[in-house]
Motif scaffolding. Structure first.
Motif, PDB file in Angstrom:
ATOM      1  N   ALA A 141       0.812  -1.210   0.000  1.00 11.93           N
ATOM      2  CA  ALA A 141       0.000   0.000   0.000  1.00 11.93           C
ATOM      3  C   ALA A 141       0.851   1.269   0.000  1.00 11.93           C
ATOM      4  CB  ALA A 141      -0.935   0.005   1.206  1.00 11.93           C
ATOM      5  N   GLY A 142       2.186   1.119  -0.051  1.00  8.90           N
ATOM      6  CA  GLY A 142       3.067   2.276  -0.146  1.00  8.90           C
ATOM      7  C   GLY A 142       3.564   2.829   1.158  1.00  8.90           C
ATOM      8  N   GLN A 143       3.367   2.094   2.251  1.00 12.05           N
ATOM      9  CA  GLN A 143       3.816   2.547   3.561  1.00 12.05           C
ATOM     10  C   GLN A 143       5.253   2.125   3.844  1.00 12.05           C
ATOM     11  OE1 GLN A 143       1.451   4.222   5.944  1.00 12.05           O
ATOM     12  NE2 GLN A 143       0.600   4.490   3.894  1.00 12.05           N
ATOM     13  N   VAL A 144       5.935   2.900   4.666  1.00 19.72           N
ATOM     14  CA  VAL A 144       7.136   2.419   5.346  1.00 19.72           C
ATOM     15  C   VAL A 144       6.661   1.651   6.571  1.00 19.72           C
ATOM     16  CG1 VAL A 144       9.220   3.047   6.623  1.00 19.72           C
ATOM     17  CG2 VAL A 144       8.569   4.332   4.570  1.00 19.72           C
ATOM     18  N   VAL A 145       7.158   0.456   6.774  1.00 23.74           N
ATOM     19  CA  VAL A 145       6.690  -0.399   7.869  1.00 23.74           C
ATOM     20  C   VAL A 145       7.783  -0.527   8.920  1.00 23.74           C
ATOM     21  CG1 VAL A 145       5.968  -2.731   8.492  1.00 23.74           C
ATOM     22  CG2 VAL A 145       5.122  -1.688   6.381  1.00 23.74           C
ATOM     23  N   LEU A 146       7.397  -0.355  10.181  1.00 20.77           N
ATOM     24  CA  LEU A 146       8.329  -0.532  11.290  1.00 20.77           C
ATOM     25  C   LEU A 146       7.681  -1.392  12.354  1.00 20.77           C
ATOM     26  CD1 LEU A 146      10.807   1.959  12.767  1.00 20.77           C
ATOM     27  CD2 LEU A 146       9.286   0.769  14.335  1.00 20.77           C
ATOM     28  N   GLY A 147       8.392  -2.438  12.785  1.00 17.37           N
ATOM     29  CA  GLY A 147       7.929  -3.304  13.859  1.00 17.37           C
ATOM     30  C   GLY A 147       8.730  -3.023  15.119  1.00 17.37           C
ATOM     31  N   PRO A 148       8.185  -2.288  16.070  1.00 16.28           N
ATOM     32  CA  PRO A 148       8.953  -1.917  17.266  1.00 16.28           C
ATOM     33  C   PRO A 148       9.152  -3.090  18.215  1.00 16.28           C
ATOM     34  CG  PRO A 148       6.705  -1.137  17.446  1.00 16.28           C
ATOM     35  CD  PRO A 148       6.834  -1.721  16.064  1.00 16.28           C
ATOM     36  N   SER A 149      10.297  -3.141  18.829  1.00 22.16           N
ATOM     37  CA  SER A 149      10.568  -4.153  19.851  1.00 22.16           C
ATOM     38  C   SER A 149      10.534  -3.519  21.234  1.00 22.16           C
ATOM     39  CB  SER A 149      11.923  -4.834  19.607  1.00 22.16           C
ATOM     40  OG  SER A 149      12.968  -3.880  19.551  1.00 22.16           O
ATOM     41  N   GLU A 150      10.315  -4.329  22.234  1.00 16.94           N
ATOM     42  CA  GLU A 150      10.119  -3.822  23.593  1.00 16.94           C
ATOM     43  C   GLU A 150      11.357  -3.121  24.145  1.00 16.94           C
ATOM     44  OE1 GLU A 150       8.770  -7.011  26.039  1.00 16.94           O
ATOM     45  OE2 GLU A 150       6.795  -7.125  25.079  1.00 16.94           O
ATOM     46  N   ASP A 151      12.514  -3.426  23.607  1.00 17.29           N
ATOM     47  CA  ASP A 151      13.748  -2.825  24.120  1.00 17.29           C
ATOM     48  C   ASP A 151      14.056  -1.464  23.494  1.00 17.29           C
ATOM     49  OD1 ASP A 151      14.549  -3.514  21.571  1.00 17.29           O
ATOM     50  OD2 ASP A 151      16.037  -4.999  22.215  1.00 17.29           O
ATOM     51  N   GLY A 152      13.135  -0.942  22.689  1.00 14.76           N
ATOM     52  CA  GLY A 152      13.349   0.367  22.076  1.00 14.76           C
ATOM     53  C   GLY A 152      13.913   0.314  20.683  1.00 14.76           C
ATOM     54  N   GLY A 153      14.192  -0.883  20.175  1.00 13.33           N
ATOM     55  CA  GLY A 153      14.663  -1.032  18.806  1.00 13.33           C
ATOM     56  C   GLY A 153      13.521  -1.423  17.890  1.00 13.33           C
ATOM     57  N   TYR A 154      13.834  -2.192  16.859  1.00 14.43           N
ATOM     58  CA  TYR A 154      12.777  -2.713  16.007  1.00 14.43           C
ATOM     59  C   TYR A 154      13.158  -4.098  15.505  1.00 14.43           C
ATOM     60  CZ  TYR A 154      15.694  -0.412  12.340  1.00 14.43           C
ATOM     61  OH  TYR A 154      16.725   0.026  11.542  1.00 14.43           O
ATOM     62  N   TYR A 155      12.116  -4.930  15.286  1.00 16.26           N
ATOM     63  CA  TYR A 155      12.338  -6.287  14.800  1.00 16.26           C
ATOM     64  C   TYR A 155      12.118  -6.401  13.304  1.00 16.26           C
ATOM     65  CZ  TYR A 155       7.188  -6.589  15.074  1.00 16.26           C
ATOM     66  OH  TYR A 155       5.836  -6.356  14.935  1.00 16.26           O
ATOM     67  N   ALA A 156      11.535  -5.369  12.695  1.00 15.38           N
ATOM     68  CA  ALA A 156      11.303  -5.376  11.254  1.00 15.38           C
ATOM     69  C   ALA A 156      11.278  -3.950  10.738  1.00 15.38           C
ATOM     70  CB  ALA A 156       9.991  -6.079  10.909  1.00 15.38           C
ATOM     71  N   LEU A 157      11.736  -3.776   9.512  1.00 15.34           N
ATOM     72  CA  LEU A 157      11.704  -2.476   8.853  1.00 15.34           C
ATOM     73  C   LEU A 157      11.554  -2.730   7.368  1.00 15.34           C
ATOM     74  CD1 LEU A 157      12.054   0.649   9.109  1.00 15.34           C
ATOM     75  CD2 LEU A 157      14.500   0.266   8.670  1.00 15.34           C
ATOM     76  N   GLY A 158      10.596  -2.035   6.743  1.00 13.17           N
ATOM     77  CA  GLY A 158      10.342  -2.295   5.338  1.00 13.17           C
ATOM     78  C   GLY A 158      10.165  -1.029   4.522  1.00 13.17           C
ATOM     79  N   PHE A 159      10.651  -1.080   3.286  1.00 12.94           N
ATOM     80  CA  PHE A 159      10.525   0.031   2.349  1.00 12.94           C
ATOM     81  C   PHE A 159      10.094  -0.492   0.990  1.00 12.94           C
ATOM     82  CE2 PHE A 159      13.852   1.591   5.269  1.00 12.94           C
ATOM     83  CZ  PHE A 159      13.366   2.851   5.576  1.00 12.94           C
ATOM     84  N   THR A 160       9.506   0.385   0.208  1.00 14.68           N
ATOM     85  CA  THR A 160       9.393   0.146  -1.225  1.00 14.68           C
ATOM     86  C   THR A 160      10.556   0.865  -1.900  1.00 14.68           C
ATOM     87  OG1 THR A 160       8.084   2.135  -1.716  1.00 14.68           O
ATOM     88  CG2 THR A 160       6.880   0.148  -1.002  1.00 14.68           C
ATOM     89  N   ALA A 161      10.782   0.538  -3.160  1.00 17.57           N
ATOM     90  CA  ALA A 161      11.846   1.219  -3.895  1.00 17.57           C
ATOM     91  C   ALA A 161      11.574   2.720  -3.972  1.00 17.57           C
ATOM     92  CB  ALA A 161      11.982   0.617  -5.292  1.00 17.57           C
ATOM     93  N   GLU A 162      10.290   3.095  -4.002  1.00 16.74           N
ATOM     94  CA  GLU A 162       9.927   4.502  -4.134  1.00 16.74           C
ATOM     95  C   GLU A 162      10.060   5.281  -2.831  1.00 16.74           C
ATOM     96  OE1 GLU A 162       8.067   1.953  -5.268  1.00 16.74           O
ATOM     97  OE2 GLU A 162       8.584   2.207  -7.392  1.00 16.74           O
ATOM     98  N   ASN A 163       9.756   4.651  -1.691  1.00 16.22           N
ATOM     99  CA  ASN A 163       9.799   5.415  -0.442  1.00 16.22           C
ATOM    100  C   ASN A 163      11.047   5.118   0.398  1.00 16.22           C
ATOM    101  OD1 ASN A 163       9.372   3.047   1.096  1.00 16.22           O
ATOM    102  ND2 ASN A 163       7.159   3.359   1.240  1.00 16.22           N
ATOM    103  N   TYR A 164      12.019   4.450  -0.192  1.00 15.85           N
ATOM    104  CA  TYR A 164      13.233   4.100   0.550  1.00 15.85           C
ATOM    105  C   TYR A 164      13.893   5.366   1.100  1.00 15.85           C
ATOM    106  CZ  TYR A 164      17.887   2.205   1.509  1.00 15.85           C
ATOM    107  OH  TYR A 164      19.067   1.845   2.103  1.00 15.85           O
TER     108      TYR A 164
END
Length: 241
Positions: A141-164
């Motif tokens: 759907a064109g979103q940047v995706v972030l999966g936050p982890s409990e320790d303040g970091g993230y477990y997932a991060l996603g981009f499309t070629a257009e929104n990188y």
């Protein structure tokens, strides 16, 4: 920015385009992986657990309608990685800092022609499949995706070629509780549309390992759980004495 509760995850958006999932792993050398956990349960045991963590994460990734790509370190460990995580595509991580390695991995995926790329680690063997499914839907759907982890970091991060947005890998205080907040600040500064997944946890300490074991007693047993079941006395009881 859209905060998503576990209960509200839906599968309404189709996964479109050519997508891949980047899985970051290290060769499971004792003293080189899960070092915080190794201080409690021993480096040999921690490295053994890490091999099963990564295998379980890969089993989950292989249920997605995308291609998993294994980005490994060190760069001379290809044969060992291929023997451990069989039947995949393997690429060496490049760069000294974590941010440099992740930036290179995204660049490599887009150079290969993928339109969407989601990076995940190997520290969350029970990461729910539907979190990753939602991540792919939101990428489509064109979103940047972030999966936050409990320790303040993230477990997932996603981009499309257009929104990188490669700036998210610069000036970050890696391995601190500031990683997520600093990443979000950069994305917002560069006007990227952000979709946050539910928060999850990494397994870096004995308490987190105990939590994982308790939460996964029911259902299909993973390789990580099978290992813990065989060695629960040595890991949980002796380590508390």
């Amino acid at each position: 920015m859209n905060d998503l509760s576990t209960q509200s995850i839906s599968a309404s958006l189709p996964v479109q385009g050519k997508a891949c999932v980047l899985m970051f792993v290290k060769a499971p050398y004792p003293g080189k992986v899960k070092t915080r956990l190794g201080k409690t349960i021993g480096n040999e045991r921690a490295a053994e657990l890490y091999t099963y963590f990564a295998q379980d994460v890969l089993v989950t990734l292989c249920q997605l309608p995308v291609i998993p790509l294994i980005f490994f370190a060190p760069d001379d460990a290809r044969l060992q990685i291929a023997e451990w995580l069989k039947g995949q595509q393997y690429y060496p991580q490049q760069g000294k800092a974590l941010g440099d390695r992740m930036s290179h991995a995204f660049n490599r995926c887009f150079e290969l022609g993928y339109e969407q790329a989601l990076i995940v680690g190997s520290d969350s063997p029970d990461l729910p499949l539907n979190y990753l499914q939602t991540a792919l839907e939101q990428l489509a759907a064109g979103q940047v995706v972030l999966g936050p982890s409990e320790d303040g970091g993230y477990y997932a991060l996603g981009f499309t070629a257009e929104n990188y947005c490669p700036q998210v890998f610069q000036g970050i205080e890696w391995s601190t509780e500031k990683v997520r907040s600093q990443t979000l600040r950069i994305l917002e500064h560069h006007a990227r549309p952000i979709y946050e997944l539910p928060t999850w946890y990494d397994i870096d300490t004995l308490n987190e390992l105990q939590r994982f074991y308790q939460q996964n007693q029911q259902g299909q047993q993973s390789q990580s759980m099978a290992y813990l079941s065989r060695h629960q006395h040595d890991i949980f009881e002796r380590c508390r004495t």
